[in-house]
Design a protein around this motif. Sequence first.
Motif, PDB file in Angstrom:
ATOM      1  N   ASP A  15      30.271 -17.305   4.792  1.00  0.00           N
ATOM      2  CA  ASP A  15      31.327 -17.242   5.810  1.00  0.00           C
ATOM      3  C   ASP A  15      32.012 -15.884   5.803  1.00  0.00           C
ATOM      4  O   ASP A  15      32.311 -15.314   6.865  1.00  0.00           O
ATOM      5  CB  ASP A  15      32.355 -18.348   5.574  1.00  0.00           C
ATOM      6  CG  ASP A  15      31.812 -19.737   5.891  1.00  0.00           C
ATOM      7  OD1 ASP A  15      30.836 -19.813   6.682  1.00  0.00           O
ATOM      8  OD2 ASP A  15      32.346 -20.721   5.350  1.00  0.00           O
TER       9      ASP A  15
ATOM     10  N   ARG B  32      29.747 -13.299   7.431  1.00  0.00           N
ATOM     11  CA  ARG B  32      29.730 -13.440   8.889  1.00  0.00           C
ATOM     12  C   ARG B  32      31.015 -12.902   9.508  1.00  0.00           C
ATOM     13  O   ARG B  32      30.986 -12.262  10.565  1.00  0.00           O
ATOM     14  CB  ARG B  32      29.510 -14.896   9.265  1.00  0.00           C
ATOM     15  CG  ARG B  32      28.070 -15.357   9.037  1.00  0.00           C
ATOM     16  CD  ARG B  32      27.906 -16.846   9.216  1.00  0.00           C
ATOM     17  NE  ARG B  32      26.497 -17.239   9.109  1.00  0.00           N
ATOM     18  CZ  ARG B  32      26.087 -18.474   8.868  1.00  0.00           C
ATOM     19  NH1 ARG B  32      26.980 -19.453   8.696  1.00  0.00           N
ATOM     20  NH2 ARG B  32      24.794 -18.744   8.786  1.00  0.00           N
ATOM     21  N   ASP B  33      32.143 -13.143   8.844  1.00  0.00           N
ATOM     22  CA  ASP B  33      33.407 -12.589   9.342  1.00  0.00           C
ATOM     23  C   ASP B  33      33.357 -11.063   9.331  1.00  0.00           C
ATOM     24  O   ASP B  33      33.826 -10.404  10.277  1.00  0.00           O
ATOM     25  CB  ASP B  33      34.572 -13.080   8.474  1.00  0.00           C
ATOM     26  CG  ASP B  33      34.896 -14.546   8.711  1.00  0.00           C
ATOM     27  OD1 ASP B  33      34.461 -15.093   9.748  1.00  0.00           O
ATOM     28  OD2 ASP B  33      35.576 -15.145   7.847  1.00  0.00           O
ATOM     29  N   GLU B  34      32.802 -10.509   8.274  1.00  0.00           N
ATOM     30  CA  GLU B  34      32.677  -9.050   8.189  1.00  0.00           C
ATOM     31  C   GLU B  34      31.762  -8.527   9.292  1.00  0.00           C
ATOM     32  O   GLU B  34      32.027  -7.480   9.904  1.00  0.00           O
ATOM     33  CB  GLU B  34      32.130  -8.660   6.824  1.00  0.00           C
ATOM     34  CG  GLU B  34      32.000  -7.156   6.611  1.00  0.00           C
ATOM     35  CD  GLU B  34      31.450  -6.809   5.239  1.00  0.00           C
ATOM     36  OE1 GLU B  34      31.025  -5.647   5.065  1.00  0.00           O
ATOM     37  OE2 GLU B  34      31.447  -7.682   4.352  1.00  0.00           O
TER      38      GLU B  34
ATOM     39  N   ARG C  79      31.290  -9.843  12.227  1.00  0.00           N
ATOM     40  CA  ARG C  79      32.012  -9.895  13.507  1.00  0.00           C
ATOM     41  C   ARG C  79      32.949  -8.705  13.658  1.00  0.00           C
ATOM     42  O   ARG C  79      33.136  -8.178  14.770  1.00  0.00           O
ATOM     43  CB  ARG C  79      32.798 -11.198  13.605  1.00  0.00           C
ATOM     44  CG  ARG C  79      31.931 -12.445  13.758  1.00  0.00           C
ATOM     45  CD  ARG C  79      32.772 -13.684  14.026  1.00  0.00           C
ATOM     46  NE  ARG C  79      31.910 -14.865  14.040  1.00  0.00           N
ATOM     47  CZ  ARG C  79      31.703 -15.651  12.986  1.00  0.00           C
ATOM     48  NH1 ARG C  79      32.308 -15.375  11.839  1.00  0.00           N
ATOM     49  NH2 ARG C  79      30.905 -16.694  13.080  1.00  0.00           N
ATOM     50  N   ARG C  80      33.532  -8.271  12.554  1.00  0.00           N
ATOM     51  CA  ARG C  80      34.415  -7.106  12.625  1.00  0.00           C
ATOM     52  C   ARG C  80      33.636  -5.821  12.807  1.00  0.00           C
ATOM     53  O   ARG C  80      34.081  -4.895  13.502  1.00  0.00           O
ATOM     54  CB  ARG C  80      35.268  -7.025  11.354  1.00  0.00           C
ATOM     55  CG  ARG C  80      36.302  -8.140  11.209  1.00  0.00           C
ATOM     56  CD  ARG C  80      37.282  -7.829  10.085  1.00  0.00           C
ATOM     57  NE  ARG C  80      36.611  -7.742   8.793  1.00  0.00           N
ATOM     58  CZ  ARG C  80      36.429  -8.776   7.973  1.00  0.00           C
ATOM     59  NH1 ARG C  80      36.843  -9.984   8.337  1.00  0.00           N
ATOM     60  NH2 ARG C  80      35.840  -8.620   6.804  1.00  0.00           N
TER      61      ARG C  80
END
Length: 359
Positions: free
Chosen positions: A337, A340-342, A344-345
């Motif tokens: 998770d 994936r957040d990284e 998206r950034r």
Amino acid sequence: MTGLVNAHTHVYSALAPFGMPPPATPPETFVQILERVWWPLDRALDESARLYAAESLAAGTTVIVDHHESPNFIEGSLDVIADACEAAGLRALVGFGATERNGGRDEARRGLAECRRFLLSNRRSLVRGAVALHASFTVSDDTIREAGHLCRDLGAVLHVHLAEDRADVDDARARGYAGPLQRLMALGALVPGSILAHGVHLSRDEVRLAADAGAWVVQNARSNRGNRVGYPAALTATPRVALGTDGYPSDMLAEAAAASETGAVHGEPPTLAHARLRNGHALAAALFDLPPPAFPPPPPGDGGDALAAARAACLAHHEVHGRPILHDGRLLTADLDALRDEARREAPRLWARLREVAP
């Protein structure tokens, strides 16, 4: 059960699902897809290896065969991928796809030099090196010949896109060869164990010729369907066929399902895709000097039964090189998770760079 094997992919594509903008002018041919979508992405990309490695393992895939390209980051690029795979616990064969499509022969020499550097310096327990070419229509005879010399000098295999589109065949014939496979053979680059991605436009005789030379062919059903390059019907001429994703996520059961669906349209048996999924383990065993794994035979019934059984088993407990990787479907070696957040950034910055280099 052993983990699954992705016999041909592109780790650099991991950020593509995070809002990659379409080309300004929609492509109409395979070559235009490369020119307007994937080649600009190659030129803009820094790295996405950690995410691809983690998502591969989370899908039950414990071995990948990566074909890397990043013309603005050649020297040292294979270390980035190798370190990410090693840290995650993913076995990987890595190679830089030498090409002349951006910077001519100098670019190709640098790509082959990166393969040589990695092959000579790598000491990782889970990662091996290969010599790679992008595709024969993007390189000269001299580059292919040099790749063959490098394979033989270092005992490495060749990893190359072959006959993915008719353009590759037409180019080889324009150069005086019967086809791209015969071109590799004539120039001494088709060493035993070589990995030929796609083979869509090979004849049955050519497929047998490649197998007799000790090569593997890798079917990439989702990519071939997405790029509209055709169906590799001639691959039934040999059992030396494995499955890859060509940059799609390393969900090999989704890949096998796509192979089964497209194969059925061409009258192929529903169990063929499962057999090719199994074949990846024989390829991996050879690449990593491993004993053949205990991959179960397909259960009675159709191809869907076999894939359902494989899916139920592949997300169980896995160890790679004695290290626990998955337990009851949960990835133990990375925070997926957070990765994936990284991603998206990071993706918007990548797309901004992509717009700068895209035609």
